[in-house]
Enzyme design. Structure first.
Site, PDB file in Angstrom:
ATOM      1  N   HIS A 143     -26.113  45.995  53.540  1.00  0.00           N
ATOM      2  CA  HIS A 143     -25.293  45.401  52.462  1.00  0.00           C
ATOM      3  C   HIS A 143     -24.994  43.928  52.743  1.00  0.00           C
ATOM      4  O   HIS A 143     -23.958  43.414  52.322  1.00  0.00           O
ATOM      5  CB  HIS A 143     -23.975  46.164  52.267  1.00  0.00           C
ATOM      6  CG  HIS A 143     -24.123  47.647  52.254  1.00  0.00           C
ATOM      7  ND1 HIS A 143     -24.436  48.343  51.105  1.00  0.00           N
ATOM      8  CD2 HIS A 143     -24.050  48.579  53.248  1.00  0.00           C
ATOM      9  CE1 HIS A 143     -24.516  49.644  51.388  1.00  0.00           C
ATOM     10  NE2 HIS A 143     -24.300  49.807  52.695  1.00  0.00           N
ATOM     11  N   SER A 158     -32.812  15.958  48.177  1.00  0.00           N
ATOM     12  CA  SER A 158     -32.235  15.914  46.838  1.00  0.00           C
ATOM     13  C   SER A 158     -32.278  14.472  46.345  1.00  0.00           C
ATOM     14  O   SER A 158     -32.139  13.537  47.123  1.00  0.00           O
ATOM     15  CB  SER A 158     -30.790  16.410  46.898  1.00  0.00           C
ATOM     16  OG  SER A 158     -30.054  15.906  45.799  1.00  0.00           O
ATOM     17  N   LYS A 199     -28.723  16.560  51.723  1.00  0.00           N
ATOM     18  CA  LYS A 199     -29.411  17.831  51.491  1.00  0.00           C
ATOM     19  C   LYS A 199     -30.785  17.917  52.137  1.00  0.00           C
ATOM     20  O   LYS A 199     -31.542  16.956  52.175  1.00  0.00           O
ATOM     21  CB  LYS A 199     -29.588  18.048  49.969  1.00  0.00           C
ATOM     22  CG  LYS A 199     -28.293  18.322  49.266  1.00  0.00           C
ATOM     23  CD  LYS A 199     -27.797  19.713  49.518  1.00  0.00           C
ATOM     24  CE  LYS A 199     -27.964  20.566  48.424  1.00  0.00           C
ATOM     25  NZ  LYS A 199     -28.104  21.277  47.518  1.00  0.00           N
ATOM     26  N   GLU A 248     -38.107  29.057  48.431  1.00  0.00           N
ATOM     27  CA  GLU A 248     -37.659  29.379  47.068  1.00  0.00           C
ATOM     28  C   GLU A 248     -38.845  29.497  46.117  1.00  0.00           C
ATOM     29  O   GLU A 248     -38.882  30.371  45.238  1.00  0.00           O
ATOM     30  CB  GLU A 248     -36.690  28.296  46.566  1.00  0.00           C
ATOM     31  CG  GLU A 248     -35.334  28.375  47.257  1.00  0.00           C
ATOM     32  CD  GLU A 248     -34.436  27.180  46.955  1.00  0.00           C
ATOM     33  OE1 GLU A 248     -34.808  26.338  46.108  1.00  0.00           O
ATOM     34  OE2 GLU A 248     -33.370  27.080  47.584  1.00  0.00           O
TER      35      GLU A 248
END
Ligand code: ARG
Length: 468
Positions: free
Chosen positions: A156, A277, A283, A290
């Site tokens: 979980h 970024s 960043k 992704e």
């Protein structure tokens, strides 16, 4: 417009219809397989005295020339032909004249395209398998280095019990190993040659189908000519296996994204596999992971698409089946690209082992083992569970790990605790005690690593056959 079938027609095809029907823009991808299949067909025709030796030699030389010129870029496959089959045949006739017109004797584009698709997917299965093998090697190397790198195992997404990095990586090893086995199975099942099935009912020529099957490295000819031209099961199976590979890559990517986050800091993705970024200078984003996760959707889409396309098609060949190609090509290219990139990202991934270990310590991952300690000292499990529950609550209030408490603090919760509890609930003990095969204990892990090394070695000496 260059068509093979103008004879029966009195009007030109409407340009829009022609464009809608044509497949050259995508089936040119298997020009090599189309030529290879034609060569085998022609050799067989000559062996059966359907063509003369001279005609065979002329055709083979012509086909070789086409192949060479296309590879060299001096012959460009243009959209003026309906499909790759027409392109090759028309070019052959241009080169060698009348003998070229005999190439298509005893063959239909239906068995021809079925053959091309099998040759192509077979080749791509082998390529994908090789890429997966490389990924497995990288995973195994990480496993070998980390049989004693402790980290929390999760259920979980909550810290559950301590494991090792080797153990976590080992889970992915098993997944990608199964993926390769699935590809092997598909290869074996598809490896029967449809050539010689004609349009749907075989041909009246005395073809030797065993011979063409053998020339093209198939295990034999297919046994029903209708099925041969109408079967795309292997495409469905392949897209299903590719979808499963993407699902595995996507889960792995998701974990790397989580582990790479500022909160977790278990890993750091190499600069070469990260992006920045445009607005936030601080960043460093996990875009590759992704994208791999994102591309899973289009591979699943290809599977749904072919399943839907095939569902209502009466026997035998119908043009619907031309729709098998673009999505299959795209799915194969996507998976190959993703496996290769993911392998590079994993190979360069930096593991913050201290952070992982600290996280396992602070996360009460040894709570089950603390309960087991009480059980081993005569406390019924249900009572032990409740005692450790109170202990965890106390630790949270004190912001301490179980093994950071003093014996007095422990005894205040249960008098059963003695000095040896510290040893019993240390991360090392918790992991080392899990020694059955498949568990994270280093001894069990080393045995698994040995077995998987053997597997990789065996695979190296027994590669799948590949089309030339
Ligand atoms: N382009 C077709 C396909 O991909 C080739 C087979 C054409 N056969 C036919 N009867 N029109 O399926």
């Amino acid at each position: 417009m260059a068509q093979l079938w103008g004879g029966r027609f009195t009007k030109e095809t409407d340009q829009l219809v022609y464009n809608f029907n044509a497949s050259i823009s995508f089936d040119k991808k298997f020009y090599r397989q189309d030529i290879e299949g034609s060569m085998a067909h022609v050799k067989m025709l000559a062996k059966q005295n359907i063509l003369t030796e001279d005609e065979k030699n002329q055709i083979l030389a012509g086909l070789e020339g086409i192949l060479k010129d296309v590879e060299a870029g001096t012959l460009v496959i243009t959209d003026e032909y309906e499909d790759i089959h027409s392109f090759v045949e028309a070019n052959l006739i241009d080169r060698i004249g009348d003998a070229g017109k005999k190439l298509h004797t005893g063959r239909s584009r239906n068995d021809q395209v079925a053959l091309d698709m099998k040759l192509y997917t077979r080749h791509e299965i082998t390529e994908t398998n090789t890429l997966l093998k490389r990924l497995l090697e990288v995973i195994l190397a990480i496993m070998e280095d980390n049989t004693e790198t402790y980290m929390p195992g999760f259920t979980h997404l909550q810290k559950a019990q301590p494991i090792t990095l080797a153990h976590h990586m080992g889970a992915y090893f098993e997944m990608f190993k199964r993926d390769r086995q699935r590809l092997d199975d598909i290869y074996k099942r598809l490896n029967y040659c449809p050539l010689g099935s004609g349009a749907l009912a075989g041909t009246t020529y005395p073809l030797d189908r065993d011979y063409t099957a053998q020339l093209l490295d198939f295990d034999g000819p297919t046994l029903n000519s209708m099925d041969s031209v109408a079967d795309r099961d292997y495409v469905i199976e392949l897209l299903s296996a590719l979808s499963t590979i993407m699902m595995h890559l996507s889960r792995f990517s998701e974990e790397i994204i989580i582990w790479n986050s500022n909160e977790y800091r278990f890993v750091e993705i190499d600069d070469a596999y990260s992006t920045g970024s445009s607005i936030m200078p601080q960043k460093k984003n996990p875009d590759i992971a992704e994208l791999v996760r994102g591309k899973t959707g289009r591979v699943y889409g290809a599977l749904m698409s072919i399943l839907t396309t095939m569902k209502g098609i009466p026997l035998a060949y119908n043009k619907d089946m031309q729709e098998d190609k673009e999505l299959t090509f795209d799915a194969i290219d996507t998976v190959k690209g993703c496996v290769a990139l993911f392998t590079g990202m994993l190979e360069t991934l930096k593991f913050h082992k201290d952070v992982m270990q600290e996280s396992a310590m602070k996360g009460f991952t040894n709570a089950t083992d603390a309960a087991d300690y009480l059980v081993n000292h005569g406390v019924p499990f249900r009572d032990a569970h409740a005692i450790i529950g109170r202990l965890v609550l106390y630790c949270i209030e004190q912001d301490k790990a179980i093994d950071e408490l003093s014996l007095d603090e422990l005894k205040a919760i249960s008098p059963v605790f003695e000095q040896d509890v510290f040893e019993a609930v240390s991360l090392e003990t918790c992991v080392n005690k899990r020694m059955t095969i498949g568990a994270p204990g280093p001894k069990a892990m080393r045995e698994v690593i040995r077995i998987n090394k053997e597997y990789l070695k065996k695979e190296a000496s027994n590669p799948l056959k590949t089309t030339k």
